[in-house]
Scaffold this motif. Structure first.
Motif, PDB file in Angstrom:
ATOM      1  N   ARG A 175      35.294 -18.881 -44.302  1.00 27.58           N
ATOM      2  CA  ARG A 175      34.769 -19.751 -45.361  1.00 27.58           C
ATOM      3  C   ARG A 175      35.921 -20.384 -46.152  1.00 27.58           C
ATOM      4  NH1 ARG A 175      29.144 -18.477 -46.563  1.00 27.58           N
ATOM      5  NH2 ARG A 175      29.384 -18.953 -48.768  1.00 27.58           N
ATOM      6  N   HIS A 176      36.961 -19.620 -46.387  1.00 26.95           N
ATOM      7  CA  HIS A 176      38.126 -20.159 -47.099  1.00 26.95           C
ATOM      8  C   HIS A 176      38.762 -21.291 -46.299  1.00 26.95           C
ATOM      9  CE1 HIS A 176      41.826 -20.413 -49.406  1.00 26.95           C
ATOM     10  NE2 HIS A 176      42.507 -20.215 -48.295  1.00 26.95           N
ATOM     11  N   ASN A 192      36.636 -24.345 -46.682  1.00 20.48           N
ATOM     12  CA  ASN A 192      36.812 -24.948 -48.004  1.00 20.48           C
ATOM     13  C   ASN A 192      38.095 -25.778 -48.062  1.00 20.48           C
ATOM     14  OD1 ASN A 192      34.477 -23.709 -48.891  1.00 20.48           O
ATOM     15  ND2 ASN A 192      35.533 -21.995 -49.875  1.00 20.48           N
ATOM     16  N   ARG A 214      38.585 -29.652 -49.256  1.00 19.83           N
ATOM     17  CA  ARG A 214      39.454 -29.957 -50.397  1.00 19.83           C
ATOM     18  C   ARG A 214      40.585 -30.882 -49.974  1.00 19.83           C
ATOM     19  NH1 ARG A 214      39.028 -24.381 -51.777  1.00 19.83           N
ATOM     20  NH2 ARG A 214      41.178 -24.032 -51.096  1.00 19.83           N
ATOM     21  N   LYS A 218      38.595 -29.852 -56.520  1.00 17.55           N
ATOM     22  CA  LYS A 218      37.870 -28.617 -56.193  1.00 17.55           C
ATOM     23  C   LYS A 218      36.379 -28.748 -56.481  1.00 17.55           C
ATOM     24  CE  LYS A 218      41.662 -25.297 -56.726  1.00 17.55           C
ATOM     25  NZ  LYS A 218      42.145 -24.083 -57.454  1.00 17.55           N
ATOM     26  N   ARG A 226      33.482 -28.779 -53.630  1.00 19.99           N
ATOM     27  CA  ARG A 226      32.434 -27.754 -53.705  1.00 19.99           C
ATOM     28  C   ARG A 226      31.044 -28.388 -53.703  1.00 19.99           C
ATOM     29  NH1 ARG A 226      33.397 -25.711 -58.590  1.00 19.99           N
ATOM     30  NH2 ARG A 226      35.193 -24.564 -57.795  1.00 19.99           N
ATOM     31  N   LEU A 256      30.209 -29.672 -50.150  1.00 17.30           N
ATOM     32  CA  LEU A 256      29.833 -28.562 -49.280  1.00 17.30           C
ATOM     33  C   LEU A 256      28.419 -28.082 -49.580  1.00 17.30           C
ATOM     34  CD1 LEU A 256      33.160 -26.533 -49.157  1.00 17.30           C
ATOM     35  CD2 LEU A 256      31.854 -27.285 -47.165  1.00 17.30           C
TER      36      LEU A 256
END
Length: 228
Positions: free
Chosen positions: A152-153, A156, A160, A178, A182, A185
């Protein structure tokens, strides 16, 4: 007539439900063999309808005509079945986001448009497995949960970086990278709560709509948002 509300659905109740119709059976690696793949598909449907904790091994095996003990021939535990679903869904979604056909686009606007459209389409096509992979994480062991967090990181970071590249190049407004990433997503993923294949939008239509919303959030010029 409204669908009957109940605390728990049996495997018979799940047969033919349009909200469980998706392409999840195509996710599983064919090297696993037919029976494990059928068990994973059964688990997706059961977990999506009743949740991980309310689903029994009898539910998972019975839906494919096997005894409860047959599950353990292919998976060490019910939790391992869940982990395989969540791991596969997260890995495939990340692969979609990092596909060279998308990642190789030089223009920040076109890159973000393609990224969001493809990622949204993926979640629409596999919305039942994706719903399980997003909302049944509490059923994972601590070790398995950490593995999923790493994926998941990485996902992300992809989003980003796409937003940050547009801001740095001047293609986007000076937005909070950020927060915007977010929000994008969330738009692309949260559709798994409500999407149905028999609804008004195809995965492609939903992908394009979400991509346009994402570009609007970045403050991209109107001409750029509507081109193509």
């Amino acid at each position: 007539m409204a669908k009957r509300r109940q605390a728990r659905f049996t495997t018979d109740d799940l047969e033919g439900l349009p909200e469980l119709d998706d392409e999840s059976p195509a996710l599983w690696d064919e090297s696993r063999g037919e029976v494990p793949r059928k068990l994973l598909t059964s688990a997706v449907r059961c977990f999506a309808s009743n949740g991980f904790h309310a689903t029994t091994t009898r539910d998972l095996s019975g839906a494919v005509g096997l005894s409860p003990a047959a599950l353990y021939v292919h998976f060490p535990s019910k939790e391992h079945v869940l982990f395989e679903i969540v791991r596969t869904a997260h890995d495939r979604a990340l692969a979609c986001a990092t596909d060279p056909a998308v990642a190789g686009l030089d223009d920040p606007v076109e890159h973000l448009r393609a990224l969001v459209a493809r990622y949204t389409e993926w979640h629409a096509r596999y919305h039942v497995a994706a719903r399980v992979s997003q909302y049944e994480l509490a059923g994972l062991s601590a070790e398995h949960y950490e593995q999923i967090l790493e994926t998941r990181h990485r996902t992300n970071v992809v989003f980003r970086t796409a937003v940050e590249r547009g801001v740095t190049s001047g293609a986007f407004a000076d937005v909070d990278v950020k927060r915007v990433a977010r929000a994008i997503l969330s738009l692309a993923i949260d559709l798994v709560r409500w999407y149905r294949r028999d609804g008004a939008d195809s995965p492609e239509q939903l992908g394009e709509f979400t991509a346009q919303l994402a570009l609007t959030m970045t403050g991209a010029p109107v001409a750029s948002v509507h081109q193509g």
